[in-house]
Enzyme design. Sequence first.
Site, PDB file in Angstrom:
ATOM      1  N   SER A  87      -2.663  -1.114   9.665  1.00 28.07           N
ATOM      2  CA  SER A  87      -3.731  -1.018  10.662  1.00 28.07           C
ATOM      3  C   SER A  87      -4.980  -1.768  10.202  1.00 28.07           C
ATOM      4  CB  SER A  87      -4.091   0.453  10.906  1.00 28.07           C
ATOM      5  OG  SER A  87      -4.597   1.029   9.714  1.00 28.07           O
ATOM      6  N   GLN A 144       0.851  -1.200   0.000  1.00 27.02           N
ATOM      7  CA  GLN A 144       0.000   0.000   0.000  1.00 27.02           C
ATOM      8  C   GLN A 144       0.883   1.245   0.000  1.00 27.02           C
ATOM      9  OE1 GLN A 144      -3.487  -0.137   2.903  1.00 27.02           O
ATOM     10  NE2 GLN A 144      -2.204  -1.751   3.725  1.00 27.02           N
ATOM     11  N   ILE A 152       3.630   4.164  -0.801  1.00 28.24           N
ATOM     12  CA  ILE A 152       3.898   4.989  -1.987  1.00 28.24           C
ATOM     13  C   ILE A 152       5.328   5.512  -1.947  1.00 28.24           C
ATOM     14  CG2 ILE A 152       1.476   5.647  -2.304  1.00 28.24           C
ATOM     15  CD1 ILE A 152       2.024   8.198  -0.725  1.00 28.24           C
ATOM     16  N   HIS A 165      -1.228   1.426  -4.407  1.00 28.74           N
ATOM     17  CA  HIS A 165      -1.661   2.819  -4.214  1.00 28.74           C
ATOM     18  C   HIS A 165      -0.784   3.794  -4.999  1.00 28.74           C
ATOM     19  CE1 HIS A 165      -3.919   1.798  -0.204  1.00 28.74           C
ATOM     20  NE2 HIS A 165      -4.497   1.307  -1.285  1.00 28.74           N
TER      21      HIS A 165
HETATM   22  P1  NAD Z   1      -1.677   2.969   8.889  1.00 33.18           P
HETATM   23  O1  NAD Z   1      -0.970   4.267   9.062  1.00 33.18           O
HETATM   24  O2  NAD Z   1      -3.155   2.956   8.889  1.00 33.18           O
HETATM   25  O3  NAD Z   1      -1.201   1.973  10.046  1.00 33.18           O
HETATM   26  C1  NAD Z   1       0.146   1.746  10.301  1.00 33.18           C
HETATM   27  C2  NAD Z   1       0.281   0.463  11.093  1.00 33.18           C
HETATM   28  O4  NAD Z   1       1.660   0.198  11.214  1.00 33.18           O
HETATM   29  C3  NAD Z   1      -0.292   0.562  12.516  1.00 33.18           C
HETATM   30  O5  NAD Z   1      -1.166  -0.529  12.733  1.00 33.18           O
HETATM   31  C4  NAD Z   1       0.934   0.445  13.425  1.00 33.18           C
HETATM   32  O6  NAD Z   1       0.698  -0.363  14.566  1.00 33.18           O
HETATM   33  C5  NAD Z   1       1.939  -0.238  12.525  1.00 33.18           C
HETATM   34  N1  NAD Z   1       3.317   0.142  12.821  1.00 33.18           N
HETATM   35  C6  NAD Z   1       3.805   1.360  13.163  1.00 33.18           C
HETATM   36  N2  NAD Z   1       5.128   1.293  13.339  1.00 33.18           N
HETATM   37  C7  NAD Z   1       5.489   0.000  13.113  1.00 33.18           C
HETATM   38  C8  NAD Z   1       6.719  -0.700  13.143  1.00 33.18           C
HETATM   39  N3  NAD Z   1       7.879  -0.091  13.456  1.00 33.18           N
HETATM   40  N4  NAD Z   1       6.726  -2.029  12.851  1.00 33.18           N
HETATM   41  C9  NAD Z   1       5.555  -2.667  12.536  1.00 33.18           C
HETATM   42  N5  NAD Z   1       4.362  -2.056  12.502  1.00 33.18           N
HETATM   43  C10 NAD Z   1       4.332  -0.733  12.780  1.00 33.18           C
HETATM   44  O7  NAD Z   1      -1.080   2.286   7.591  1.00 33.18           O
HETATM   45  P2  NAD Z   1      -1.766   1.434   6.440  1.00 33.18           P
HETATM   46  O8  NAD Z   1      -2.593   0.354   7.033  1.00 33.18           O
HETATM   47  O9  NAD Z   1      -0.656   1.059   5.520  1.00 33.18           O
HETATM   48  O10 NAD Z   1      -2.746   2.419   5.689  1.00 33.18           O
HETATM   49  C11 NAD Z   1      -2.276   3.706   5.384  1.00 33.18           C
HETATM   50  C12 NAD Z   1      -2.512   4.181   3.982  1.00 33.18           C
HETATM   51  O11 NAD Z   1      -1.730   5.365   3.840  1.00 33.18           O
HETATM   52  C13 NAD Z   1      -2.027   3.256   2.948  1.00 33.18           C
HETATM   53  O12 NAD Z   1      -3.001   3.272   1.992  1.00 33.18           O
HETATM   54  C14 NAD Z   1      -0.750   3.878   2.365  1.00 33.18           C
HETATM   55  O13 NAD Z   1      -0.891   4.062   0.979  1.00 33.18           O
HETATM   56  C15 NAD Z   1      -0.675   5.246   2.905  1.00 33.18           C
HETATM   57  N6  NAD Z   1       0.609   5.573   3.575  1.00 33.18           N
HETATM   58  C16 NAD Z   1       1.795   5.204   3.010  1.00 33.18           C
HETATM   59  C17 NAD Z   1       2.977   5.528   3.620  1.00 33.18           C
HETATM   60  C18 NAD Z   1       4.267   5.103   2.982  1.00 33.18           C
HETATM   61  O14 NAD Z   1       4.335   5.004   1.770  1.00 33.18           O
HETATM   62  N7  NAD Z   1       5.310   4.799   3.767  1.00 33.18           N
HETATM   63  C19 NAD Z   1       2.996   6.215   4.848  1.00 33.18           C
HETATM   64  C20 NAD Z   1       1.760   6.587   5.390  1.00 33.18           C
HETATM   65  C21 NAD Z   1       0.578   6.242   4.751  1.00 33.18           C
END
Ligand code: NAD
Length: 243
Positions: free
Chosen positions: A187, A102, A104, A119
């Site tokens: 999440s 998911q 980006i 995404h």
């Molecule tokens: P979310 O933000 O809804 O949830 C993040 C999850 O990661 C939480 O459940 C948390 O407990 C867990 N988490 C946090 N730190 C962690 C770690 N060190 N090790 C393991 N788990 C950890 O994320 P989502 O479910 O991916 O949904 C978010 C949406 O937003 C997605 O659609 C994505 O496209 C986008 N997004 C992407 C990025 C990125 O590209 N890095 C960042 C933020 C959001």
Amino acid sequence: MNGLYTSINKSMRNIVISTGAGISAESGVPTFRDADGLWTKYDPMVVSHIDGWNASPSKVIEFKNELRRQFAALDPQPNAAHLALTRLQNEWTDGTVSIITQNIDGLHAKAGSVALEIHGTAIKKFCMKCNDITGYDADIDVNDPCVCGEVSSIRPLTVMFGEMPHHLDKVEALLNDCHIFVAIGTSLNVRPASMFASIALSRGADTWLINKDVPQITFEYNHTIYGNASVEVPRWVDMMLAS
Ligand code: NAD
């Protein structure tokens, strides 16, 4: 961590890995829904929904430009979890290892993995009129015309709420032929990724969840591991490769 690591059935072959923002948290990329996540500061329905784009492209572009600048300043690098998944893709000989993300942030590719970015990607932009794709390495001006002449049509190549994710036909095929499924750092709030485990389970796959926090619903997972991805994912990969 527990005795679950001994329960792998050696006849399983194809692995499907679904990753979310949590896998990149230890690379410094903020998640969206954690206590200090981006959705505590912005309204996703305004800055990341197709209706928000249609109502006010400039608000969306302002948010995306800010994210781009933060991302460029951060210059995030893959962490031990991304690198472990690359190792699994390179060393697993009992079937395929497919990563669906998911995220980006492009960190799976930077780690040397092949991943389906459902995404989209924050490092490219495109024109909604002519689909011309270019690098997103400088702020977008909402008044800049595209090469096709359209104005206010250029936006990052990321999927907004209310839009269809990419590669869903490939994802469906992978889940239909999946023997081991693992969701990492999500999440489980965003569809369709939140449904992948139940589809894999219904096809007979062994299902795993590796996440820092306990999501509200976990019944579709046979095994749950709670901890930081940079620690637990390399451990899980070691266990897979040794099984
Ligand atoms: P979310 O933000 O809804 O949830 C993040 C999850 O990661 C939480 O459940 C948390 O407990 C867990 N988490 C946090 N730190 C962690 C770690 N060190 N090790 C393991 N788990 C950890 O994320 P989502 O479910 O991916 O949904 C978010 C949406 O937003 C997605 O659609 C994505 O496209 C986008 N997004 C992407 C990025 C990125 O590209 N890095 C960042 C933020 C959001």
